[in-house]
Design an enzyme around this catalytic site. Structure first.
Site, PDB file in Angstrom:
ATOM      1  CB  CYS A 134      -0.906  -0.007   1.230  1.00 30.90           C
ATOM      2  SG  CYS A 134      -2.036   1.391   1.336  1.00 30.90           S
ATOM      3  CG  HIS A 176      -5.678  -2.533  -1.543  1.00 35.18           C
ATOM      4  ND1 HIS A 176      -4.662  -3.187  -0.851  1.00 35.18           N
ATOM      5  CD2 HIS A 176      -5.426  -1.206  -1.385  1.00 35.18           C
ATOM      6  CE1 HIS A 176      -3.855  -2.288  -0.313  1.00 35.18           C
ATOM      7  NE2 HIS A 176      -4.288  -1.071  -0.634  1.00 35.18           N
ATOM      8  CD  GLU A 177      -6.674   1.188  -4.236  1.00 40.57           C
ATOM      9  OE1 GLU A 177      -6.855   2.159  -3.467  1.00 40.57           O
ATOM     10  OE2 GLU A 177      -5.562   0.670  -4.404  1.00 40.57           O
ATOM     11  CG  HIS A 180      -7.523   2.593   0.994  1.00 41.92           C
ATOM     12  ND1 HIS A 180      -6.780   2.864   2.121  1.00 41.92           N
ATOM     13  CD2 HIS A 180      -6.671   1.993   0.127  1.00 41.92           C
ATOM     14  CE1 HIS A 180      -5.532   2.436   1.957  1.00 41.92           C
ATOM     15  NE2 HIS A 180      -5.448   1.894   0.756  1.00 41.92           N
TER      16      HIS A 180
END
Length: 216
Positions: A134, A176-177, A180
């Site tokens: 990351c 993953h994004e 966030h």
């Protein structure tokens, strides 16, 4: 068919109803540079940065006048040759809004594309395990369990609604994004998966199969 259409319309209405414009502070940050100016990537080692990274983001009004500049500057940031990535989320540059860039390794030319108000609405039981890093946690990498296939809904820059199925490594980037946007870091996923039991099958993980085997 009718039910599917109604579901899509409902998603569209909910997404737009919850959409917000940028705050004055966010707008100031966005306008601090031109379209080619990289933004500072927040780091988990800074307490103030970490607070933003762990905050739940909100949907963005796709008609906000500052949105285009934000997406341009986010693109310049993720494409920084000194520290490139395969995806980036707005919270990583200090903006708690639902905006992400993802490199589409599943498309010809592997282009970067921007996604507004993305939501994962379905995940496969079949999972995969692969190395992740990351931009906000540069000194740590780990093998993370992710769903092999996902269904994603989102808006493009023209305000058009989309939904599509995505699989493999590209699906991992989306997970993953979008994490966030929920205030979740990949290190949180690592801690979570250490508490789970699973079976490795040719490098992939099927939690559903593991549950079925334990019932026999």
């Amino acid at each position: 068919m009718k039910n599917t259409l109604l579901a899509v319309i409902a998603l569209f209405v909910v997404a737009n109803a919850a959409a917000q414009k940028f705050t004055d502070a966010e707008r100031t940050l966005i306008k601090a540079g031109d379209r080619n100016a990289k933004m500072r990537v927040l780091q988990v080692t800074d307490a103030a940065d970490l607070k933003i990274l762990q905050t739940l983001s909100t949907n963005i009004d796709v008609k906000d006048e500052s949105l285009l500049l934000l997406t341009q500057r986010m693109y310049a940031t993720v494409r920084d040759t000194a520290n490139p990535g395969v995806g980036i989320a707005a919270p990583q540059v200090g903006i708690n809004k639902n905006v992400i860039w993802v490199q589409r390794f599943d498309k010809p030319g592997e282009p970067f594309e921007v996604y507004l108000n993305p939501k994962i609405t379905w995940r496969s039981a079949l999972m995969r395990k692969g190395a992740e890093g990351c931009l906000s946690i540069p000194d740590i990498r780990g093998d993370v369990l992710r769903n092999y296939t996902i269904k994603l809904t989102y808006f493009d820059m023209d305000g058009k609604f989309h939904d599509e199925m995505i699989e493999g490594f590209t699906a991992v980037i989306f997970q993953h994004e979008t994490d966030h946007l929920l205030g979740i870091l990949f290190t949180d996923r690592l801690s979570q998966q250490n508490k789970q039991q699973y079976s490795l099958i040719n490098g992939e993980v099927n939690l559903y199969l593991e549950k079925m085997l334990r019932r026999q």
